[in-house]
Scaffold this motif. Structure first.
Motif, PDB file in Angstrom:
ATOM      1  N   LEU A 114       0.825  -1.205   0.000  1.00  0.00           N
ATOM      2  CA  LEU A 114       0.000   0.000   0.000  1.00  0.00           C
ATOM      3  C   LEU A 114       0.867   1.267   0.000  1.00  0.00           C
ATOM      4  O   LEU A 114       0.660   2.166  -0.821  1.00  0.00           O
ATOM      5  CB  LEU A 114      -0.911  -0.020   1.243  1.00  0.00           C
ATOM      6  CG  LEU A 114      -1.847   1.161   1.431  1.00  0.00           C
ATOM      7  CD1 LEU A 114      -2.907   1.178   0.332  1.00  0.00           C
ATOM      8  CD2 LEU A 114      -2.524   1.085   2.798  1.00  0.00           C
ATOM      9  N   THR A 115       1.863   1.313   0.907  1.00  0.00           N
ATOM     10  CA  THR A 115       2.633   2.559   1.028  1.00  0.00           C
ATOM     11  C   THR A 115       3.462   2.840  -0.231  1.00  0.00           C
ATOM     12  O   THR A 115       3.749   3.990  -0.524  1.00  0.00           O
ATOM     13  CB  THR A 115       3.540   2.557   2.279  1.00  0.00           C
ATOM     14  OG1 THR A 115       4.373   1.392   2.270  1.00  0.00           O
ATOM     15  CG2 THR A 115       2.719   2.554   3.556  1.00  0.00           C
ATOM     16  N   LYS A 116       3.804   1.789  -0.973  1.00  0.00           N
ATOM     17  CA  LYS A 116       4.538   2.001  -2.231  1.00  0.00           C
ATOM     18  C   LYS A 116       3.709   2.795  -3.232  1.00  0.00           C
ATOM     19  O   LYS A 116       4.256   3.380  -4.158  1.00  0.00           O
ATOM     20  CB  LYS A 116       4.904   0.653  -2.863  1.00  0.00           C
ATOM     21  CG  LYS A 116       6.186   0.052  -2.337  1.00  0.00           C
ATOM     22  CD  LYS A 116       6.408  -1.306  -3.011  1.00  0.00           C
ATOM     23  CE  LYS A 116       7.512  -2.078  -2.308  1.00  0.00           C
ATOM     24  NZ  LYS A 116       7.576  -3.467  -2.802  1.00  0.00           N
ATOM     25  N   THR A 117       2.369   2.781  -3.071  1.00  0.00           N
ATOM     26  CA  THR A 117       1.511   3.519  -4.002  1.00  0.00           C
ATOM     27  C   THR A 117       1.352   4.989  -3.579  1.00  0.00           C
ATOM     28  O   THR A 117       0.771   5.783  -4.303  1.00  0.00           O
ATOM     29  CB  THR A 117       0.096   2.897  -4.093  1.00  0.00           C
ATOM     30  OG1 THR A 117      -0.584   3.091  -2.837  1.00  0.00           O
ATOM     31  CG2 THR A 117       0.150   1.412  -4.395  1.00  0.00           C
ATOM     32  N   PHE A 118       1.858   5.355  -2.386  1.00  0.00           N
ATOM     33  CA  PHE A 118       1.726   6.745  -1.917  1.00  0.00           C
ATOM     34  C   PHE A 118       2.743   7.636  -2.626  1.00  0.00           C
ATOM     35  O   PHE A 118       3.842   7.191  -2.977  1.00  0.00           O
ATOM     36  CB  PHE A 118       1.973   6.828  -0.403  1.00  0.00           C
ATOM     37  CG  PHE A 118       0.924   6.152   0.455  1.00  0.00           C
ATOM     38  CD1 PHE A 118      -0.231   5.601  -0.092  1.00  0.00           C
ATOM     39  CD2 PHE A 118       1.089   6.064   1.836  1.00  0.00           C
ATOM     40  CE1 PHE A 118      -1.188   4.977   0.697  1.00  0.00           C
ATOM     41  CE2 PHE A 118       0.137   5.441   2.638  1.00  0.00           C
ATOM     42  CZ  PHE A 118      -1.002   4.897   2.071  1.00  0.00           C
TER      43      PHE A 118
END
Ligand code: HEC
Length: 135
Positions: A114-118
């Motif tokens: 998820l955080t890689k998409t931020f």
């Protein structure tokens, strides 16, 4: 759970202080004053981070301010990152080894999807928000 009473006392003290300083008309608001007070001192960057942390990131379900639940407390993470000069943005992009509790990393690893998409801005906000709990 043995830290809960201390936490509650700390929170209510904090909220009183906030009310005196920033929110003199807030006396009636009860619990809401804690949440509002929390936000009041954050930089715009950290506020964005808080929105993500409590919102789409769902980080709050495993990381509480000063109490270990499933993951280490935000305070502990912030202190270790400051002391070891860790790069949290890079960690959340999946580019760093864990430095807080490597044995538990598998539980955290799934969140990196998820955080890689931020965006960088969002990740810097999350970092600023978490660092606001550190010493
Ligand atoms: C399912 C529970 C869970 C969720 C949800 C979760 N974490 Fe974690 N997190 C953990 C655990 C367990 C650790 C300890 C393992 C470790 O240090 O990597 C951890 C560790 C961390 C660390 C320290 C990593 C290091 O260097 O060791 C950071 C930073 C972090 N989480 C940020 C976040 C953020 C930001 C979110 C929301 C996008 C989030 N976490 C969501 C469980 C979770």
């Amino acid at each position: 759970m043995k830290h809960l009473p201390t936490l509650l006392v700390a929170l209510s003290l904090f909220s009183c202080k906030q009310e005196e300083k920033n929110q003199p008309t807030y006396q009636q608001a009860g619990d809401a004053a804690v949440a509002e007070g929390d936000v009041a001192n954050l930089s715009p960057e950290a506020k964005l981070g808080q929105e993500i942390f409590d919102g789409k990131g769902n980080c709050y379900s495993c990381h509480k301010p000063d109490q270990k639940v499933i993951g280490p407390s935000i305070q502990e993470i912030a202190n270790i990152y400051k002391a070891k000069k860790g790069n949290m943005v890079s960690f959340l992009k999946g580019n760093e080894e864990p430095i807080v509790d490597p044995e538990m990393f598998e539980t955290m690893r799934t969140n990196l999807i998820l955080t890689k998409t931020f965006t960088d801005e969002e990740l810097k906000g999350v970092e600023a928000y978490m660092y606001s709990f550190g010493k």
